[in-house]
Design an enzyme around this catalytic site. Structure first.
Site, PDB file in Angstrom:
ATOM      1  N   LYS A   6      36.021  -2.781   3.531  1.00 33.42           N
ATOM      2  CA  LYS A   6      37.088  -1.787   3.361  1.00 33.42           C
ATOM      3  C   LYS A   6      37.946  -2.086   2.144  1.00 33.42           C
ATOM      4  CE  LYS A   6      40.501  -2.423   6.130  1.00 33.42           C
ATOM      5  NZ  LYS A   6      41.530  -2.962   5.195  1.00 33.42           N
ATOM      6  N   THR A   7      38.404  -3.336   2.028  1.00 43.23           N
ATOM      7  CA  THR A   7      39.277  -3.704   0.907  1.00 43.23           C
ATOM      8  C   THR A   7      38.550  -3.543  -0.424  1.00 43.23           C
ATOM      9  OG1 THR A   7      40.480  -5.278   2.309  1.00 43.23           O
ATOM     10  CG2 THR A   7      40.666  -5.563  -0.074  1.00 43.23           C
ATOM     11  N   ASP A  29      45.900   2.249   3.345  1.00 40.39           N
ATOM     12  CA  ASP A  29      45.072   1.252   4.024  1.00 40.39           C
ATOM     13  C   ASP A  29      45.445   1.185   5.507  1.00 40.39           C
ATOM     14  OD1 ASP A  29      43.268  -0.811   4.389  1.00 40.39           O
ATOM     15  OD2 ASP A  29      44.625  -2.365   3.655  1.00 40.39           O
ATOM     16  N   GLU A  30      44.490   0.809   6.351  1.00 39.96           N
ATOM     17  CA  GLU A  30      44.723   0.618   7.799  1.00 39.96           C
ATOM     18  C   GLU A  30      45.422   1.838   8.411  1.00 39.96           C
ATOM     19  OE1 GLU A  30      43.317  -1.683   9.250  1.00 39.96           O
ATOM     20  OE2 GLU A  30      43.319  -3.569   8.131  1.00 39.96           O
ATOM     21  N   GLN A  34      39.575   0.227  15.881  1.00 39.09           N
ATOM     22  CA  GLN A  34      40.442  -0.946  15.804  1.00 39.09           C
ATOM     23  C   GLN A  34      41.922  -0.560  15.889  1.00 39.09           C
ATOM     24  OE1 GLN A  34      39.068  -4.289  13.179  1.00 39.09           O
ATOM     25  NE2 GLN A  34      37.740  -2.723  12.295  1.00 39.09           N
ATOM     26  N   ARG A  42      35.072 -10.249  15.577  1.00 36.09           N
ATOM     27  CA  ARG A  42      35.616 -11.352  14.768  1.00 36.09           C
ATOM     28  C   ARG A  42      34.577 -12.447  14.563  1.00 36.09           C
ATOM     29  NH1 ARG A  42      38.321  -8.627  12.315  1.00 36.09           N
ATOM     30  NH2 ARG A  42      37.289  -7.021  13.541  1.00 36.09           N
TER      31      ARG A  42
END
Length: 677
Positions: free
Chosen positions: A58-59, A249-250, A280, A625
């Site tokens: 994503k980043t 973002d997010e 998420q 994770r």
């Protein structure tokens, strides 16, 4: 652009300086990005919704999108990149600058609050503030709210009234969810409903006081940013014209305020790209609105939807389990994570006889994995609630395995735990001066000086417990402290008359005799702290006497303090974290504890609207994770107050995985159990 020109551009959002990329900054996007990421980078203008699965880059996609925009001629000054942490903003901006090879100081990048602050510094006078307003931190806010309580002639110490931190939490939740404060009190703090009018009065005085002080708290930054854009057309139009491209973002973590502000800023060009993962979205408790990402296509019917489903983090086996789990949520954007990595070790379900064996297994497996070459820092123990880590903390401490708590301080070092064990300590040792002073200070009108005076009075008696139960004790420190001492005396009398060999009963007596009310008055997260104490009560039942229970706690705390300096200096430590705190992180090996019904999902959370789906998203976040090893652990039995040991069912999220097996396609969940002890 010079610094002076950049400053002029910031002060005059209608004026821009254009620049082009140097030849050295040409980027080979096809080489750097996968097909999914490349399609996002190359998309033209208009609203874009990017559903970015866990570990999908994503980043990377965001930073290359910014670089691509600049490469196609969009000046940095016309780009806004909104993030949730300063660290994320710095990381992305540094990466963009290295990609394009020029200074991007004019680009607006940072947290929502940072961007709000930047805007309000130029226009706060339009809202009745001076542009040199102060920003209050949490301690400043607490002090101002205390002043407002005092001005309302509310004696918060002598009567049941929420403390400033709790009132501040109510006000903040109302601001971030746009739910009227009266409804917040009724729904989240029903035990203060009888004080609603007084709380509303404090909130009104708080708002006025901030204006008088020319100060804003963190929530005001967002509230006033939106107010500025809504009330002043010229300001809104100037910024909406300035920001040709807006990236968020997010996005699944945004609240109603943040989403509306971004819509206002994008109202002219409609070039709003939001990136997030609905699977998420786990922060509703602090105001995040799941509907923002789900209804984005309704607000922007012309938007194009992209999905990043290629996962670079986990093995196919771990992703298979995560995909199977999240498909049980009905309200979602369907996606399937696909692994880049080759086949690995299947996740293991570990049933243990009880929580002690669960902790023993985790500690033993950590040592085995460490001996196989995995650093301790590459392993994590995750849990839904902080108290779930209690036995694991104790077992790691016993074995000398260094660990770091990400979900708060160590369980037995929390204030409310030490308060309750203070009562127990004075039952066992009447000469425990420190415990006396800690407990006495919990009562109204009793501070350190008064507690010292009471202790000196009690210390003069051979039988301190007997002296405590006399009428004279109530007046031993003056008239003002008498009601508090009387309450303490009543609590101690109940404890003194109970079975001291049963710590569980003693802890329940403390809760029932005012400590539960104290939690609610003092802490915004009172429900979680009360759960901690019930688990402490359950844990204490394993010891034959109160003395042995307290001795065990003291020894563990002593080991922690002795090794604290070394542990702080050590880089190689196990991470213990709540799932909420673990979002965005990754480890080679992950142990998810208490995968049992009532714990994961948490029974309290299931009572909330949409609670089950959010709990399943938490389970999904936890499993994704892990890179190589995933252990889902739960005890087969647990102690119930007044009922003894009871059977425990595995989490519904595990029961739903019946098609998933460790060694075959047709085996039910209970046949992919591998108990490796």
């Amino acid at each position: 652009m010079t610094r002076g020109q950049a400053k002029t551009a910031r002060a005059n959002p209608g004026r821009f300086a254009y620049r082009t990329l140097g030849e050295s900054a040409m980027i080979d996007y096809e080489k750097e990005l996968n097909a999914e990421q490349l399609s996002v980078i190359q998309e033209g203008n208009g609203p874009l919704l990017v559903i970015a699965g866990a570990g999908s880059g994503k980043t990377r996609t965001l930073t290359y999108r910014v670089a691509r925009l600049m490469e196609t001629g969009v000046p940095p000054e016309r780009i806004l990149l909104a993030t949730f942490t300063n660290k994320a903003a710095r990381s992305m901006l540094n990466r963009v600058e290295s990609l394009v090879g020029i200074d991007i100081g004019g680009l607006w990048g940072g947290t929502f609050h940072h961007c709000a602050h930047r805007t309000l510094r130029a226009h706060a006078n339009r809202l009745g503030y001076e542009n040199n307003f102060s920003i209050m931190d949490s301690e400043d806010a607490r002090q101002v709210i205390n002043t407002c309580i005092a001005e309302g002639h509310i004696d918060s110490k002598a009567d049941k009234f929420p403390r400033a931190d709790v009132v501040g939490g109510m006000i903040s939740l109302s601001a971030n969810t746009e739910i009227p404060l009266l409804d917040v009190i009724g729904n989240r703090y029903p035990y203060f409903s009888h004080r609603s009018e007084e709380i509303l009065g404090v909130a009104e005085r708080y708002q006025k006081k901030k204006k008088e002080l020319n100060a804003m708290d963190f929530d005001d930054l967002l509230l006033n940013w939106r107010e500025l854009l809504l009330r002043h057309d010229d300001v809104r139009e100037a910024y909406a014209d300035r920001f040709l491209q807006i990236l968020v973002d997010e996005y699944q973590d945004t609240n109603a305020l943040q989403a509306e502000i971004m819509d206002l800023l994008a109202s002219k060009h409609r070039n709003l790209m939001v990136v997030g993962d609905d699977s998420q979205s786990i922060y509703s408790f602090r105001g995040a609105n799941y509907e923002n990402i789900m209804r984005f296509p309704e607000r922007y019917p012309e938007c194009r939807i992209f999905k990043l489903e290629t996962n670079y983090r986990s093995t196919p086996e771990i992703l298979h389990l995560a995909n199977l789990s999240i498909t049980n949520n009905e309200n979602q954007f369907q996606k399937t994570l696909r692994a880049v990595r080759e086949e690995g070790i299947r996740p293991l379900l570990i049933p243990a006889r009880n929580v002690l064996q669960q902790a023993d297994f985790i500690a033993q497996r950590i040592l085995e994995l460490h001996r196989s070459g995995i650093p301790l820092r590459e392993m994590a123990v995750l849990y839904r609630a902080h108290y779930h880590s209690m036995e694991v903390q104790m077992e790691l401490t016993r074995r000398g395995i260094p660990f770091e708590i990400r979900s708060g301080i160590r369980f037995f070092e929390q204030a409310h735990i030490k308060d309750v064990t203070g009562y127990l300590r004075i039952l066992v040792n009447p000469r425990d001066e420190l415990a006396w002073k800690r407990v006495l200070c919990l009562y109204p009108k009793i501070g350190r000086t008064t507690a010292e005076k009471v202790w000196r009075y009690l210390a003069g008696f051979a039988d301190i417990h007997a002296a405590l139960l006399t009428v004279d004790f109530r007046t031993s420190a003056g008239k003002a402290a008498a009601p508090g001492l009387a309450h303490f005396q009543e609590t101690f009398a109940a404890l003194h008359g109970a079975d001291s060999a049963n710590p569980t009963t003693l802890i329940e007596i403390i809760l029932e005799n005012g400590f539960r009310d104290l939690l609610r008055e003092k802490y915004p997260d009172a429900a979680s702290r009360e759960e901690d104490l019930y688990q402490l009560a359950n844990f204490s039942s394993r010891f034959p006497s109160l003395e042995e229970f307290l001795s065990e706690l003291a020894l563990l705390t002593g080991v922690t303090e002795e090794e604290g300096g070394q542990e702080e200096a050590a880089d190689d430590r196990i991470v213990l974290s709540s799932v909420h705190q673990a979002k965005g992180l990754e480890w080679t090996a992950v142990f998810l504890v208490w995968c049992s019904e009532g714990m994961m999902p948490l029974a309290r959370a299931l009572k909330e609207e949409g609670g089950e789906e959010e709990e399943r998203r938490l389970f999904y976040v936890a499993t994704t994770r892990a890179k190589d090893h995933l252990y889902l652990c739960y005890p087969l039995t647990d102690y119930g107050r007044g009922m003894g040991n009871l059977p425990v069912s595995p989490s519904r999220f595990i029961m739903e995985l019946s098609p998933y097996t460790a060694r075959g396609k047709d085996r039910p969940y209970d046949q992919w159990v591998i108990d490796e002890q």
